[in-house]
Design a protein around this motif. Structure first.
Motif, PDB file in Angstrom:
ATOM      1  N   ILE A 124      -5.252  -6.521  -4.719  1.00  0.00           N
ATOM      2  CA  ILE A 124      -5.248  -4.424  -4.864  1.00  0.00           C
ATOM      3  C   ILE A 124      -4.087  -4.394  -3.677  1.00  0.00           C
ATOM      4  CG2 ILE A 124      -6.263  -2.124  -4.237  1.00  0.00           C
ATOM      5  CD1 ILE A 124      -6.968  -3.462  -7.714  1.00  0.00           C
ATOM      6  N   ALA A 125      -4.725  -4.759  -2.518  1.00  0.00           N
ATOM      7  CA  ALA A 125      -3.419  -4.810  -1.672  1.00  0.00           C
ATOM      8  C   ALA A 125      -2.179  -5.289  -1.589  1.00  0.00           C
ATOM      9  CB  ALA A 125      -4.206  -5.079   0.181  1.00  0.00           C
ATOM     10  N   ALA A 126      -1.972  -6.029  -1.785  1.00  0.00           N
ATOM     11  CA  ALA A 126      -1.019  -6.470  -2.334  1.00  0.00           C
ATOM     12  C   ALA A 126       0.209  -5.240  -2.854  1.00  0.00           C
ATOM     13  CB  ALA A 126      -0.266  -7.902  -3.142  1.00  0.00           C
ATOM     14  N   LEU A 127      -0.700  -4.790  -4.166  1.00  0.00           N
ATOM     15  CA  LEU A 127       0.192  -3.621  -5.169  1.00  0.00           C
ATOM     16  C   LEU A 127       0.338  -2.640  -4.138  1.00  0.00           C
ATOM     17  CD1 LEU A 127      -2.164  -4.707  -8.263  1.00  0.00           C
ATOM     18  CD2 LEU A 127       0.321  -4.446  -7.983  1.00  0.00           C
ATOM     19  N   THR A 160       2.797  -7.957   3.123  1.00  0.00           N
ATOM     20  CA  THR A 160       3.586  -7.691   1.949  1.00  0.00           C
ATOM     21  C   THR A 160       4.992  -6.299   2.250  1.00  0.00           C
ATOM     22  OG1 THR A 160       1.854  -8.637   0.684  1.00  0.00           O
ATOM     23  CG2 THR A 160       3.593  -6.847  -0.772  1.00  0.00           C
ATOM     24  N   ASP A 161       5.729  -6.678   1.463  1.00  0.00           N
ATOM     25  CA  ASP A 161       6.402  -5.558   1.130  1.00  0.00           C
ATOM     26  C   ASP A 161       6.836  -4.594   0.498  1.00  0.00           C
ATOM     27  OD1 ASP A 161       7.794  -6.352   3.609  1.00  0.00           O
ATOM     28  OD2 ASP A 161       9.202  -7.924   2.571  1.00  0.00           O
ATOM     29  N   PHE A 162       7.320  -3.291   0.731  1.00  0.00           N
ATOM     30  CA  PHE A 162       7.268  -2.338  -0.518  1.00  0.00           C
ATOM     31  C   PHE A 162       8.738  -2.330  -1.370  1.00  0.00           C
ATOM     32  CE2 PHE A 162       9.187   2.485  -1.765  1.00  0.00           C
ATOM     33  CZ  PHE A 162       7.991   2.448  -3.222  1.00  0.00           C
ATOM     34  N   HIS A 172       3.850  -1.130  -4.823  1.00  0.00           N
ATOM     35  CA  HIS A 172       3.877  -0.204  -5.799  1.00  0.00           C
ATOM     36  C   HIS A 172       3.713   0.989  -4.939  1.00  0.00           C
ATOM     37  CE1 HIS A 172       3.185  -2.212  -9.467  1.00  0.00           C
ATOM     38  NE2 HIS A 172       4.242  -2.926  -8.731  1.00  0.00           N
ATOM     39  N   ASN A 173       3.458   1.458  -3.837  1.00  0.00           N
ATOM     40  CA  ASN A 173       2.842   2.941  -3.374  1.00  0.00           C
ATOM     41  C   ASN A 173       3.499   3.072  -2.246  1.00  0.00           C
ATOM     42  OD1 ASN A 173      -0.421   1.577  -4.659  1.00  0.00           O
ATOM     43  ND2 ASN A 173       0.980   3.836  -6.348  1.00  0.00           N
ATOM     44  N   ASN A 174       4.361   1.675  -1.637  1.00  0.00           N
ATOM     45  CA  ASN A 174       4.252   1.941  -0.122  1.00  0.00           C
ATOM     46  C   ASN A 174       3.016   2.587   1.015  1.00  0.00           C
ATOM     47  OD1 ASN A 174       6.077   1.730   2.298  1.00  0.00           O
ATOM     48  ND2 ASN A 174       7.336   3.151   2.326  1.00  0.00           N
ATOM     49  N   ALA A 175       1.883   1.862   1.056  1.00  0.00           N
ATOM     50  CA  ALA A 175       0.668   2.320   1.804  1.00  0.00           C
ATOM     51  C   ALA A 175       1.078   1.717   3.017  1.00  0.00           C
ATOM     52  CB  ALA A 175      -0.516   1.699   1.245  1.00  0.00           C
ATOM     53  N   ASN A 176       0.381   2.543   3.982  1.00  0.00           N
ATOM     54  CA  ASN A 176       0.379   2.560   5.428  1.00  0.00           C
ATOM     55  C   ASN A 176      -0.243   2.158   6.113  1.00  0.00           C
ATOM     56  OD1 ASN A 176       0.407   5.556   5.003  1.00  0.00           O
ATOM     57  ND2 ASN A 176       2.728   5.699   5.959  1.00  0.00           N
TER      58      ASN A 176
END
Length: 143
Positions: A91-94, A126-128, A98-102
């Motif tokens: 989930i952290a990777a996604l 993990t990159d966006f 996918h969401n560019n979470a910061n």
């Protein structure tokens, strides 16, 4: 990398483990979190981390509370913040891809410390992906 971290009384031991890992990897860490298990209000710490991320003082944020929900909700009130509640490294990777979470939000009462450390490592490494996800991320902000 500059990283801000904040936690309530559910996460001092999580924070210590995560901060130790981050510093060992050479990251600059700003700690807004509680250091004891005495009851405190999670929004105070979520807002502090979110302000750093929103204003560009931190590249990423980490927030920790019992469920991870309340502190993520608090952080997500700030512009340019995309706090994602994560309970597995997948989930952290996604959240990043996918969401560019910061900001990663960790539920201390539902994950182990080793799991939390692994999620943070995955999140930060993990990159966006951009592409088709960029348009969706653009629609998240209401401003």
């Amino acid at each position: 990398m500059k990283i801000s971290i904040g936690n309530d009384h559910a996460g001092p031991d999580y924070k210590i483990a995560i901060v130790n890992m981050l510093k060992a990897k050479g990251h600059d860490v700003t700690n807004y979190g509680a250091d004891t298990f005495d009851s405190v209000d999670y929004p105070d710490f979520g807002h502090a981390v979110a302000i750093d991320v929103s204003e560009g003082k931190a590249d990423f944020g980490i927030v920790i509370c019992g469920s991870g929900n309340g502190i993520a909700m608090s952080a997500n009130k700030h512009p340019k913040v995309r706090a994602a509640l994560c309970w597995t490294k997948e989930i952290a990777a996604l959240a990043r891809q996918h969401n560019n979470a910061n900001i990663i939000s960790i539920p201390a009462r539902f994950t182990s410390i080793p799991q939390a450390v692994e999620m943070v490592e995955t999140f930060l490494n993990t990159d966006f992906e951009g592409g088709r996800h960029q348009n969706r991320v653009n629609k998240i902000a209401c401003q």
